[in-house]
Design a protein around this motif. Structure first.
Motif, PDB file in Angstrom:
ATOM      1  N   GLY A   1       0.671  -1.227  -0.015  1.00  0.00           N
ATOM      2  CA  GLY A   1      -0.006   0.093  -0.109  1.00  0.00           C
ATOM      3  C   GLY A   1       0.822   1.069   0.128  1.00  0.00           C
ATOM      4  O   GLY A   1       0.279   2.466  -0.330  1.00  0.00           O
ATOM      5  N   LYS A   2       2.167   1.133   0.108  1.00  0.00           N
ATOM      6  CA  LYS A   2       3.030   2.275   0.227  1.00  0.00           C
ATOM      7  C   LYS A   2       3.253   2.913  -1.261  1.00  0.00           C
ATOM      8  O   LYS A   2       3.257   1.896  -2.120  1.00  0.00           O
ATOM      9  CB  LYS A   2       4.459   2.085   0.897  1.00  0.00           C
ATOM     10  N   ILE A   3       3.116   4.228  -1.249  1.00  0.00           N
ATOM     11  CA  ILE A   3       3.190   4.922  -2.810  1.00  0.00           C
ATOM     12  C   ILE A   3       4.543   5.868  -2.562  1.00  0.00           C
ATOM     13  O   ILE A   3       4.473   6.472  -1.463  1.00  0.00           O
ATOM     14  CB  ILE A   3       1.950   5.742  -2.834  1.00  0.00           C
ATOM     15  N   PHE A   4       5.154   5.599  -3.505  1.00  0.00           N
ATOM     16  CA  PHE A   4       6.602   6.291  -3.695  1.00  0.00           C
ATOM     17  C   PHE A   4       7.073   6.559  -4.864  1.00  0.00           C
ATOM     18  O   PHE A   4       6.581   6.069  -5.911  1.00  0.00           O
ATOM     19  CB  PHE A   4       7.562   6.012  -2.675  1.00  0.00           C
ATOM     20  N   ILE A   5       8.172   7.395  -5.341  1.00  0.00           N
ATOM     21  CA  ILE A   5       8.823   7.528  -6.388  1.00  0.00           C
ATOM     22  C   ILE A   5      10.012   6.686  -6.667  1.00  0.00           C
ATOM     23  O   ILE A   5      10.741   6.478  -5.700  1.00  0.00           O
ATOM     24  CB  ILE A   5       9.027   8.939  -6.625  1.00  0.00           C
TER      25      ILE A   5
ATOM     26  N   ASP B   1      13.191 -12.881  -2.309  1.00  0.00           N
ATOM     27  CA  ASP B   1      11.868 -12.257  -1.852  1.00  0.00           C
ATOM     28  C   ASP B   1      11.567 -11.035  -2.824  1.00  0.00           C
ATOM     29  O   ASP B   1      12.504 -10.290  -3.367  1.00  0.00           O
ATOM     30  CB  ASP B   1      12.523 -11.351  -0.447  1.00  0.00           C
ATOM     31  N   PHE B   2      10.435 -11.116  -2.817  1.00  0.00           N
ATOM     32  CA  PHE B   2       9.771 -10.173  -4.078  1.00  0.00           C
ATOM     33  C   PHE B   2       8.725  -9.244  -3.755  1.00  0.00           C
ATOM     34  O   PHE B   2       7.938  -9.304  -2.512  1.00  0.00           O
ATOM     35  CB  PHE B   2       9.214 -11.288  -5.059  1.00  0.00           C
ATOM     36  N   TYR B   3       8.754  -8.003  -3.945  1.00  0.00           N
ATOM     37  CA  TYR B   3       7.781  -7.221  -4.181  1.00  0.00           C
ATOM     38  C   TYR B   3       7.044  -6.865  -5.390  1.00  0.00           C
ATOM     39  O   TYR B   3       7.703  -7.237  -6.425  1.00  0.00           O
ATOM     40  CB  TYR B   3       8.180  -5.593  -3.902  1.00  0.00           C
ATOM     41  N   GLU B   4       5.703  -6.923  -5.571  1.00  0.00           N
ATOM     42  CA  GLU B   4       4.835  -6.762  -6.666  1.00  0.00           C
ATOM     43  C   GLU B   4       4.356  -5.369  -6.668  1.00  0.00           C
ATOM     44  O   GLU B   4       3.921  -4.798  -5.655  1.00  0.00           O
ATOM     45  CB  GLU B   4       3.930  -7.697  -7.024  1.00  0.00           C
TER      46      GLU B   4
ATOM     47  N   GLU C   1       2.929   2.182  -6.496  1.00  0.00           N
ATOM     48  CA  GLU C   1       2.349   1.462  -5.496  1.00  0.00           C
ATOM     49  C   GLU C   1       2.643   0.066  -5.052  1.00  0.00           C
ATOM     50  O   GLU C   1       2.609  -0.732  -5.953  1.00  0.00           O
ATOM     51  CB  GLU C   1       0.763   1.417  -5.481  1.00  0.00           C
ATOM     52  N   ILE C   2       3.042  -0.511  -3.854  1.00  0.00           N
ATOM     53  CA  ILE C   2       3.495  -1.687  -3.595  1.00  0.00           C
ATOM     54  C   ILE C   2       2.116  -2.509  -3.623  1.00  0.00           C
ATOM     55  O   ILE C   2       1.424  -2.000  -2.713  1.00  0.00           O
ATOM     56  CB  ILE C   2       4.194  -2.050  -2.288  1.00  0.00           C
ATOM     57  N   ILE C   3       1.868  -3.402  -4.134  1.00  0.00           N
ATOM     58  CA  ILE C   3       0.532  -4.172  -4.045  1.00  0.00           C
ATOM     59  C   ILE C   3       0.882  -5.509  -3.378  1.00  0.00           C
ATOM     60  O   ILE C   3      -0.428  -6.192  -3.080  1.00  0.00           O
ATOM     61  CB  ILE C   3      -0.177  -4.468  -5.427  1.00  0.00           C
ATOM     62  N   ASN C   4       1.799  -6.203  -3.275  1.00  0.00           N
ATOM     63  CA  ASN C   4       1.998  -7.525  -2.688  1.00  0.00           C
ATOM     64  C   ASN C   4       3.508  -7.599  -2.445  1.00  0.00           C
ATOM     65  O   ASN C   4       4.498  -7.000  -3.111  1.00  0.00           O
ATOM     66  CB  ASN C   4       1.647  -8.444  -3.816  1.00  0.00           C
ATOM     67  N   ALA C   5       3.822  -8.630  -1.392  1.00  0.00           N
ATOM     68  CA  ALA C   5       5.099  -8.924  -1.090  1.00  0.00           C
ATOM     69  C   ALA C   5       5.017 -10.501  -0.757  1.00  0.00           C
ATOM     70  O   ALA C   5       3.994 -10.980  -0.138  1.00  0.00           O
ATOM     71  CB  ALA C   5       5.510  -7.947   0.033  1.00  0.00           C
ATOM     72  N   PHE C   6       6.085 -11.245  -1.158  1.00  0.00           N
ATOM     73  CA  PHE C   6       6.161 -12.544  -0.801  1.00  0.00           C
ATOM     74  C   PHE C   6       7.661 -12.984  -0.980  1.00  0.00           C
ATOM     75  O   PHE C   6       8.426 -12.572  -1.622  1.00  0.00           O
ATOM     76  CB  PHE C   6       5.058 -13.460  -1.749  1.00  0.00           C
TER      77      PHE C   6
END
Length: 62
Positions: A11-15, A33-36, A22-27
């Motif tokens: 949910g964090k939003i940044f440049i 280790d990934f962010y989507e 916006e980060i929508i998932n992490a796994f």
């Protein structure tokens, strides 16, 4: 555990690299280790391995 800490970033939003994202998932999986995330104005979902691209993780606001 690292995955629990990463999930707090959803949910964090940044440049990053000139794009508003916006980060929508992490796994975590056997590959790493990934962010989507999504880039604003683009419907595509992107995935980044945080150990291969540390600049992403370093850009996330705390």
């Amino acid at each position: 555990m690292i995955e629990d800490k990463m999930k707090e970033d959803i949910g964090k939003i940044f440049i990053w690299q000139g794009n508003k994202i916006e980060i929508i998932n992490a796994f975590t999986c056997y590959e790493g280790d990934f962010y989507e995330y999504k880039i604003f104005g683009d419907d595509k979902v992107y995935r980044v391995n945080i150990f291969k691209d540390m600049s992403f993780a370093m850009s996330i606001p705390k």
